[in-house]
Scaffold this motif. Structure first.
Motif, PDB file in Angstrom:
ATOM      1  N   HIS A  72      31.035  -7.261 -35.218  1.00 16.54           N
ATOM      2  CA  HIS A  72      29.690  -7.285 -35.456  1.00 16.54           C
ATOM      3  C   HIS A  72      28.408  -8.022 -35.421  1.00 16.54           C
ATOM      4  O   HIS A  72      28.161  -9.092 -36.045  1.00 16.54           O
ATOM      5  CB  HIS A  72      30.160  -7.864 -37.051  1.00 16.54           C
ATOM      6  CG  HIS A  72      30.858  -6.686 -38.241  1.00 16.54           C
ATOM      7  ND1 HIS A  72      32.283  -6.289 -37.812  1.00 16.54           N
ATOM      8  CD2 HIS A  72      29.967  -5.807 -39.055  1.00 16.54           C
ATOM      9  CE1 HIS A  72      32.242  -5.645 -38.965  1.00 16.54           C
ATOM     10  NE2 HIS A  72      31.157  -4.891 -39.165  1.00 16.54           N
ATOM     11  N   GLY A  73      28.984  -8.217 -33.454  1.00 17.12           N
ATOM     12  CA  GLY A  73      27.911  -9.195 -33.430  1.00 17.12           C
ATOM     13  C   GLY A  73      28.076 -10.542 -33.314  1.00 17.12           C
ATOM     14  O   GLY A  73      29.128 -11.389 -33.066  1.00 17.12           O
ATOM     15  N   VAL A  74      27.171 -11.034 -33.453  1.00 19.87           N
ATOM     16  CA  VAL A  74      26.659 -13.055 -32.984  1.00 19.87           C
ATOM     17  C   VAL A  74      26.411 -13.633 -34.546  1.00 19.87           C
ATOM     18  O   VAL A  74      25.266 -12.603 -34.770  1.00 19.87           O
ATOM     19  CB  VAL A  74      26.077 -13.526 -31.509  1.00 19.87           C
ATOM     20  CG1 VAL A  74      26.031 -14.881 -31.736  1.00 19.87           C
ATOM     21  CG2 VAL A  74      27.128 -13.266 -30.352  1.00 19.87           C
ATOM     22  N   TRP A  75      27.539 -14.056 -34.927  1.00 16.13           N
ATOM     23  CA  TRP A  75      27.185 -15.043 -36.129  1.00 16.13           C
ATOM     24  C   TRP A  75      26.553 -16.952 -36.051  1.00 16.13           C
ATOM     25  O   TRP A  75      27.659 -17.373 -34.652  1.00 16.13           O
ATOM     26  CB  TRP A  75      28.488 -15.094 -37.449  1.00 16.13           C
ATOM     27  CG  TRP A  75      28.378 -13.747 -37.431  1.00 16.13           C
ATOM     28  CD1 TRP A  75      29.064 -12.717 -36.653  1.00 16.13           C
ATOM     29  CD2 TRP A  75      27.678 -12.783 -39.112  1.00 16.13           C
ATOM     30  NE1 TRP A  75      28.802 -11.276 -37.584  1.00 16.13           N
ATOM     31  CE2 TRP A  75      28.007 -11.551 -38.466  1.00 16.13           C
ATOM     32  CE3 TRP A  75      27.661 -13.321 -39.686  1.00 16.13           C
ATOM     33  CZ2 TRP A  75      28.533 -10.402 -39.673  1.00 16.13           C
ATOM     34  CZ3 TRP A  75      26.783 -12.651 -40.654  1.00 16.13           C
ATOM     35  CH2 TRP A  75      27.388 -11.219 -41.151  1.00 16.13           C
ATOM     36  N   ASP A  76      25.377 -17.479 -35.990  1.00 23.21           N
ATOM     37  CA  ASP A  76      24.609 -18.411 -36.162  1.00 23.21           C
ATOM     38  C   ASP A  76      24.697 -19.033 -37.267  1.00 23.21           C
ATOM     39  O   ASP A  76      24.135 -19.016 -38.220  1.00 23.21           O
ATOM     40  CB  ASP A  76      23.296 -17.745 -35.223  1.00 23.21           C
ATOM     41  CG  ASP A  76      23.328 -19.466 -35.068  1.00 23.21           C
ATOM     42  OD1 ASP A  76      23.204 -20.213 -35.562  1.00 23.21           O
ATOM     43  OD2 ASP A  76      21.613 -18.573 -34.132  1.00 23.21           O
ATOM     44  N   HIS A 109      25.552  -1.880 -36.245  1.00 25.38           N
ATOM     45  CA  HIS A 109      26.094  -3.439 -37.038  1.00 25.38           C
ATOM     46  C   HIS A 109      27.649  -3.418 -36.548  1.00 25.38           C
ATOM     47  O   HIS A 109      27.672  -4.354 -36.929  1.00 25.38           O
ATOM     48  CB  HIS A 109      25.409  -3.899 -37.960  1.00 25.38           C
ATOM     49  CG  HIS A 109      24.005  -3.677 -38.027  1.00 25.38           C
ATOM     50  ND1 HIS A 109      23.438  -4.283 -38.660  1.00 25.38           N
ATOM     51  CD2 HIS A 109      23.044  -3.637 -36.757  1.00 25.38           C
ATOM     52  CE1 HIS A 109      22.244  -4.565 -38.817  1.00 25.38           C
ATOM     53  NE2 HIS A 109      21.910  -3.615 -37.588  1.00 25.38           N
ATOM     54  N   GLN A 110      27.975  -2.547 -36.126  1.00 25.74           N
ATOM     55  CA  GLN A 110      28.948  -1.710 -36.496  1.00 25.74           C
ATOM     56  C   GLN A 110      30.464  -2.680 -35.433  1.00 25.74           C
ATOM     57  O   GLN A 110      31.345  -2.838 -35.682  1.00 25.74           O
ATOM     58  CB  GLN A 110      30.021  -0.481 -37.048  1.00 25.74           C
ATOM     59  CG  GLN A 110      29.475  -0.628 -38.720  1.00 25.74           C
ATOM     60  CD  GLN A 110      30.336  -1.390 -39.751  1.00 25.74           C
ATOM     61  OE1 GLN A 110      31.166  -1.295 -39.670  1.00 25.74           O
ATOM     62  NE2 GLN A 110      29.215  -2.064 -40.772  1.00 25.74           N
ATOM     63  N   TYR A 111      29.998  -2.191 -33.932  1.00 25.94           N
ATOM     64  CA  TYR A 111      30.586  -1.747 -33.111  1.00 25.94           C
ATOM     65  C   TYR A 111      30.003  -2.894 -31.683  1.00 25.94           C
ATOM     66  O   TYR A 111      29.867  -2.386 -30.490  1.00 25.94           O
ATOM     67  CB  TYR A 111      31.163  -0.206 -32.218  1.00 25.94           C
ATOM     68  CG  TYR A 111      31.611  -0.071 -33.251  1.00 25.94           C
ATOM     69  CD1 TYR A 111      33.264  -0.010 -33.322  1.00 25.94           C
ATOM     70  CD2 TYR A 111      31.472   0.796 -34.696  1.00 25.94           C
ATOM     71  CE1 TYR A 111      34.146   0.271 -34.197  1.00 25.94           C
ATOM     72  CE2 TYR A 111      32.181   1.643 -36.052  1.00 25.94           C
ATOM     73  CZ  TYR A 111      33.165   1.576 -34.985  1.00 25.94           C
ATOM     74  OH  TYR A 111      34.235   2.823 -36.453  1.00 25.94           O
ATOM     75  N   ILE A 112      29.512  -4.237 -32.144  1.00 24.38           N
ATOM     76  CA  ILE A 112      29.326  -4.681 -31.213  1.00 24.38           C
ATOM     77  C   ILE A 112      30.380  -5.859 -30.907  1.00 24.38           C
ATOM     78  O   ILE A 112      30.342  -6.865 -31.781  1.00 24.38           O
ATOM     79  CB  ILE A 112      27.605  -5.154 -31.727  1.00 24.38           C
ATOM     80  CG1 ILE A 112      27.011  -4.835 -32.617  1.00 24.38           C
ATOM     81  CG2 ILE A 112      27.059  -5.992 -30.095  1.00 24.38           C
ATOM     82  CD1 ILE A 112      25.452  -4.896 -32.986  1.00 24.38           C
ATOM     83  N   TRP A 113      31.451  -5.719 -29.368  1.00 24.27           N
ATOM     84  CA  TRP A 113      32.078  -6.682 -29.414  1.00 24.27           C
ATOM     85  C   TRP A 113      31.964  -7.763 -28.500  1.00 24.27           C
ATOM     86  O   TRP A 113      30.857  -7.552 -27.508  1.00 24.27           O
ATOM     87  CB  TRP A 113      32.793  -5.863 -28.457  1.00 24.27           C
ATOM     88  CG  TRP A 113      33.821  -4.328 -28.614  1.00 24.27           C
ATOM     89  CD1 TRP A 113      33.973  -4.319 -30.459  1.00 24.27           C
ATOM     90  CD2 TRP A 113      34.103  -3.925 -28.352  1.00 24.27           C
ATOM     91  NE1 TRP A 113      34.675  -3.359 -30.975  1.00 24.27           N
ATOM     92  CE2 TRP A 113      34.804  -2.406 -29.327  1.00 24.27           C
ATOM     93  CE3 TRP A 113      34.613  -3.002 -26.997  1.00 24.27           C
ATOM     94  CZ2 TRP A 113      35.392  -1.773 -29.774  1.00 24.27           C
ATOM     95  CZ3 TRP A 113      35.371  -1.649 -27.157  1.00 24.27           C
ATOM     96  CH2 TRP A 113      35.537  -1.372 -27.694  1.00 24.27           C
TER      97      TRP A 113
END
Length: 454
Positions: free
Chosen positions: A94-98, A128-132
């Protein structure tokens, strides 16, 4: 029988499994409990962030931060060097969480994904499901570099002005899996590749927007005996600019970062003498984590044997913490971080987070740890000679035994290099050479000897 039940909850994290830990300074620490399977797939840990400040733990979970009901497997952390209350976590999906934290609460939370950044989704039909995200690191200029695994442009940067860019590394990285990312003091981006593919290094020469002079290399990790160790688990840069690589078969080093941009550079193993026997540093251990303390000593976390503290040059073992001689609940070390102000060492394991009050923090450098390598310089060696362990901007002069100057330079940080040639661009003759090192104002000095075989 009527009974009153009292629930007592310890003041601490609500999860014991530690995947990554960060300790930027001032007694602040973070950890996340994500995970991957042995095959590299999701372990499906619910997203959580744990935050230590003023000796008090705060837990950010879906119960108090509803946005965290979505992501899975937070794998890595990076803390803003200008604001220790600003931390980012990369998830495996799910990507980057800031996160921005004030008064022990999340006051701002942003998810970066394919719609609002340069990050790519492996499966575009699943938004938004497969962002490694394999790793993240800030460079010396304040730009945030991100490893976006398995896509066309896996090297991504969020520039300090908020703009985004991405790179394929001349297609060397295209579609490849990647893990931990560091940015060295030279500005080089070092990336661990998955599936035993080796290391990738990128140099943008200080200009992100001008890609015409960028340098890249993807190479296997081979030691001085030409043995390949591509199952890489960890990586760190020490205070002298040496890169330490943790593999499933011990520790290897790159003394000269400039040398990695051509061919397959040689990584060197450190030789230790234990009970009269010479052996390579921790070669029987899988090195899952590496951290450098204020005295430039090396802390190595292993998968089966706990934590090792090794001298700055790697030649001697100082301590080995295990479940049998310390409070550690597990010998499987997942991560290490050292607070630069306090020297406290945070040790992440699969059974909890532990800390050790270290004896070294950031201090003044000196000339006590100079290393000239290789020494001697053999007749068949044509590479660069590295002088490491210097003070900032040291003056380095090399003379023959009679005092005739053959070379001089100024160190780049704590390291200087020499190609073995004199001012006439000729390889120097066989003999003993003296390496004179002084600070820029001449307050401190040191002399080392170097044997050169022509």
């Amino acid at each position: 029988v009527n009974q009153d039940l009292n629930f007592i909850t310890p003041v601490g994290p609500t999860d014991y499994s530690v995947y990554d830990v960060a300790a930027p300074g001032n007694g602040i620490a973070y950890f996340v409990p994500g995970g991957l399977t042995a095959a590299g797939g999701n372990a499906y840990y619910r997203a959580k962030l744990f935050y230590l400040k003023n000796n008090k733990w705060n837990s950010f979970t879906m119960s108090n931060t509803p946005e965290l009901s979505l992501p899975r497997d937070f794998l890595n952390l990076v803390v803003d060097p200008k604001n220790y209350n600003h931390v980012l976590s990369g998830s495996w999906g799910h990507g980057v969480w800031d996160f921005t934290i004030q008064n022990n609460e999340v006051t701002n939370l942003v998810q970066y994904h394919e719609d609002n950044s340069a990050l790519q989704n492996i499966i575009p039909t699943s938004p938004h499901q497969y962002i490694w995200i394999g790793g993240m690191a800030y460079d010396p200029s304040g730009n945030l570099w991100i490893s976006n695994a398995g896509v066309d442009k896996p090297m991504v940067v969020k520039k300090k002005n908020g703009q985004w860019a991405s790179f394929s590394g001349n297609d060397l990285l295209k579609g490849r899996g990647s893990k931990k990312l560091i940015v060295s003091s030279y500005g080089y981006k070092w990336l661990i590749l998955t599936d035993e593919r080796g290391l990738f290094v990128m140099d943008d020469r200080g200009s992100i927007d001008n890609t015409s002079d960028d340098r890249y290399n993807l190479f296997s990790v081979k030691d001085q005996e030409n043995e390949t160790s591509n199952k890489i688990l960890s990586i760190a840069e020490d205070r002298d600019g040496t890169i330490w690589v943790g593999t499933a078969l011990g520790v290897l080093t790159y003394y000269n970062q400039e040398s990695v941009f051509s061919g397959t550079p040689t990584a060197y193993r450190i030789i230790q003498e234990i009970n009269g026997d010479a052996q390579y540093l921790l070669k029987s251990e899988a090195i899952s984590a590496v951290a450098i303390d204020g005295a430039n000593r090396k802390w190595f976390g292993t998968q089966k044997s706990g934590v090792f503290l090794i001298s700055s040059d790697g030649s001697s073992q100082i301590m080995n913490f295990t479940t049998s001689n310390s409070p550690l609940a597990s010998n499987n070390i997942t991560s290490l971080a050292i607070d630069p102000q306090t020297g406290e060492v945070y040790i992440g394991t699969d059974k909890g987070l532990f800390s050790y009050k270290g004896t070294a923090n950031d201090g003044n450098t000196n000339f006590s740890g100079i290393l000239v390598f290789p020494n001697p310089v053999r007749e068949n060696y044509t590479g660069l000679i590295t002088i490491k362990g210097l003070m900032e901007n040291s003056n380095v002069k090399i003379t023959d035994i009679n005092g005739n100057l053959v070379y001089e330079t100024t160190s780049n940080g704590g390291m200087a290099i020499w190609n073995g040639k004199n001012f006439e661009n000729k390889r120097v003759a066989t003999g003993v050479y003296l390496v004179f090192c002084t600070t820029s104002m001449g307050e401190k000095s040191a002399v080392e000897k170097l044997l050169f075989i022509h």
